[in-house]
Design a protein around this motif. Structure first.
Motif, PDB file in Angstrom:
ATOM      1  N   PRO A  63      -0.462  -2.343  -3.452  1.00  0.00           N
ATOM      2  CA  PRO A  63      -0.696  -2.942  -4.765  1.00  0.00           C
ATOM      3  C   PRO A  63      -0.956  -4.441  -4.728  1.00  0.00           C
ATOM      4  N   VAL A  64      -0.487  -5.097  -3.673  1.00  0.00           N
ATOM      5  CA  VAL A  64      -0.641  -6.546  -3.568  1.00  0.00           C
ATOM      6  C   VAL A  64      -0.533  -6.931  -2.088  1.00  0.00           C
ATOM      7  N   ALA A  65      -1.082  -8.088  -1.752  1.00  0.00           N
ATOM      8  CA  ALA A  65      -1.006  -8.547  -0.365  1.00  0.00           C
ATOM      9  C   ALA A  65       0.423  -8.945  -0.009  1.00  0.00           C
ATOM     10  N   GLY A  66       0.842  -8.621   1.193  1.00  0.00           N
ATOM     11  CA  GLY A  66       2.183  -8.979   1.628  1.00  0.00           C
ATOM     12  C   GLY A  66       2.477  -8.434   3.008  1.00  0.00           C
ATOM     13  N   ARG A  67       3.652  -8.769   3.505  1.00  0.00           N
ATOM     14  CA  ARG A  67       4.081  -8.293   4.823  1.00  0.00           C
ATOM     15  C   ARG A  67       5.066  -7.153   4.645  1.00  0.00           C
ATOM     16  N   LEU A  68       4.853  -6.073   5.386  1.00  0.00           N
ATOM     17  CA  LEU A  68       5.739  -4.922   5.307  1.00  0.00           C
ATOM     18  C   LEU A  68       7.007  -5.225   6.107  1.00  0.00           C
ATOM     19  N   VAL A  69       8.058  -5.610   5.395  1.00  0.00           N
ATOM     20  CA  VAL A  69       9.293  -6.005   6.079  1.00  0.00           C
ATOM     21  C   VAL A  69      10.200  -4.812   6.382  1.00  0.00           C
ATOM     22  N   LYS A  70      10.040  -3.727   5.617  1.00  0.00           N
ATOM     23  CA  LYS A  70      10.851  -2.542   5.913  1.00  0.00           C
ATOM     24  C   LYS A  70      10.161  -1.296   5.377  1.00  0.00           C
TER      25      LYS A  70
ATOM     26  N   GLU B  55      -8.034  -0.320  -7.772  1.00  0.00           N
ATOM     27  CA  GLU B  55      -8.939  -0.892  -8.770  1.00  0.00           C
ATOM     28  C   GLU B  55      -8.237  -1.273 -10.075  1.00  0.00           C
ATOM     29  N   THR B  56      -7.395  -0.371 -10.600  1.00  0.00           N
ATOM     30  CA  THR B  56      -6.733  -0.636 -11.874  1.00  0.00           C
ATOM     31  C   THR B  56      -5.648  -1.699 -11.708  1.00  0.00           C
ATOM     32  N   VAL B  57      -5.740  -2.782 -12.464  1.00  0.00           N
ATOM     33  CA  VAL B  57      -4.727  -3.847 -12.410  1.00  0.00           C
ATOM     34  C   VAL B  57      -3.512  -3.396 -13.217  1.00  0.00           C
ATOM     35  N   ILE B  58      -2.366  -3.292 -12.553  1.00  0.00           N
ATOM     36  CA  ILE B  58      -1.155  -2.845 -13.246  1.00  0.00           C
ATOM     37  C   ILE B  58      -0.268  -4.013 -13.671  1.00  0.00           C
TER      38      ILE B  58
ATOM     39  N   LEU C 199      -0.412  -6.570   4.983  1.00  0.00           N
ATOM     40  CA  LEU C 199      -1.319  -5.719   4.210  1.00  0.00           C
ATOM     41  C   LEU C 199      -2.097  -6.558   3.206  1.00  0.00           C
ATOM     42  N   LYS C 200      -3.329  -6.186   2.991  1.00  0.00           N
ATOM     43  CA  LYS C 200      -4.148  -6.816   1.971  1.00  0.00           C
ATOM     44  C   LYS C 200      -4.087  -5.985   0.695  1.00  0.00           C
ATOM     45  N   THR C 201      -4.357  -6.628  -0.431  1.00  0.00           N
ATOM     46  CA  THR C 201      -4.406  -5.892  -1.691  1.00  0.00           C
ATOM     47  C   THR C 201      -5.459  -4.790  -1.602  1.00  0.00           C
ATOM     48  N   GLY C 202      -5.060  -3.577  -1.942  1.00  0.00           N
ATOM     49  CA  GLY C 202      -5.982  -2.449  -1.918  1.00  0.00           C
ATOM     50  C   GLY C 202      -6.136  -1.775  -0.568  1.00  0.00           C
ATOM     51  N   GLU C 203      -5.436  -2.271   0.454  1.00  0.00           N
ATOM     52  CA  GLU C 203      -5.550  -1.668   1.789  1.00  0.00           C
ATOM     53  C   GLU C 203      -4.825  -0.325   1.823  1.00  0.00           C
TER      54      GLU C 203
ATOM     55  N   LYS D 205     -14.551   4.605  -1.143  1.00  0.00           N
ATOM     56  CA  LYS D 205     -14.363   3.159  -1.158  1.00  0.00           C
ATOM     57  C   LYS D 205     -14.008   2.726  -2.580  1.00  0.00           C
ATOM     58  N   ARG D 206     -13.271   1.643  -2.697  1.00  0.00           N
ATOM     59  CA  ARG D 206     -12.850   1.146  -3.996  1.00  0.00           C
ATOM     60  C   ARG D 206     -13.217  -0.328  -4.140  1.00  0.00           C
ATOM     61  N   ALA D 207     -13.570  -0.721  -5.361  1.00  0.00           N
ATOM     62  CA  ALA D 207     -13.897  -2.116  -5.666  1.00  0.00           C
ATOM     63  C   ALA D 207     -12.606  -2.821  -6.051  1.00  0.00           C
TER      64      ALA D 207
END
Length: 232
Positions: A112-119, A214-217, A177-181, A57-59
């Motif tokens: 890496p970030v929340a979003g919709r997988l469009v392709k 976890e690591t913010v890029i 997708l959620k961030t970190g999923e 698991k990751r924080a």
């Protein structure tokens, strides 16, 4: 106390690894039957296989606009490059952050970030050392285009490496997708590239060790200078 120490060393294993660990264990039993020293070598390899497929698991940092590393490993490249053509994101170069995973890193990849997988597009290819720049163009890869809430798009590309022979996606087109999923896994050594939106600079530097989820890029929507560092 003993249970807490045990949790430190024994991490959950992703189901993708069950069949591999079982195969390693069977071979180990045969090696013990042939010659005991070979069996102990097999035991070590079985433990390594379990460790490779660990899925701890990751924080995940909570905050608007935070982009986290999609992979465990070392930042091997930061440069401008054109996203994979199969994603249809145009010919304009985007800033690319590459994280190289050795065979000792956790290989479960995270959004890496929340979003919709469009392709999502898979392309077969070679199996060059994933730390090389040309691996982005020549190697087997699975490319994802994520559309953010503000309409901007980023690319995340899983690249097979010298030892890797299988990219396993956990997601499908149209999915949010959620961030970190968790979105996929690459078996046995590889790399993940993240293409940042225009104007966004990385907050990691070459040689830095990253932890997936976890690591913010980078941070979206903030005018921050690129982070520098030196080895000490």
């Amino acid at each position: 106390m003993p249970s807490e120490m045990l949790k430190t060393f024994l991490k959950p294993m992703h189901p993708e690894g069950y069949k591999f660990v079982a195969a390693f264990a069977v071979v180990t039993l045969v090696l013990f039957w042939i010659w005991e020293p070979l069996g102990w070598i097999g035991t070590g390899l079985t433990v390594w296989c379990y460790y490779f497929f660990r899925d701890p698991k990751r924080a995940v940092p909570q905050g608007e606009g935070l982009m986290v590393s999609p992979a465990d490993g070392m930042v091997s490249l930061i440069e401008r490059a054109v996203p994979p053509p199969e994603l249809g994101m145009g010919d304009a170069p985007m800033l690319r952050v590459s994280v190289f995973m050795s065979v000792f890193n956790c290989h479960v990849n995270r959004a890496p970030v929340a979003g919709r997988l469009v392709k999502m597009a898979y392309r077969p290819g070679k199996f060059l050392n994933a730390s090389l720049d040309k691996a982005s163009e020549d190697n087997e890869r699975n490319s994802l285009c994520l559309e953010l809430a503000d309409g901007r798009r980023i690319a995340v590309v899983q690249i097979a490496g010298l030892v890797a022979r299988r990219i396993v996606p956990f997601v499908s087109e149209g999915q949010g997708l959620k961030t970190g999923e968790r979105f996929g896994l690459i078996r046995f050594g590889s790399r993940v590239d993240t293409y940042l939106p225009e104007g966004v600079v990385p907050l990691v530097t070459l040689g830095q060790t990253c932890v997936a989820g976890e690591t913010v890029i980078a941070e979206l929507g903030r005018d921050l200078p690129q982070r520098l560092a030196k080895m000490v």
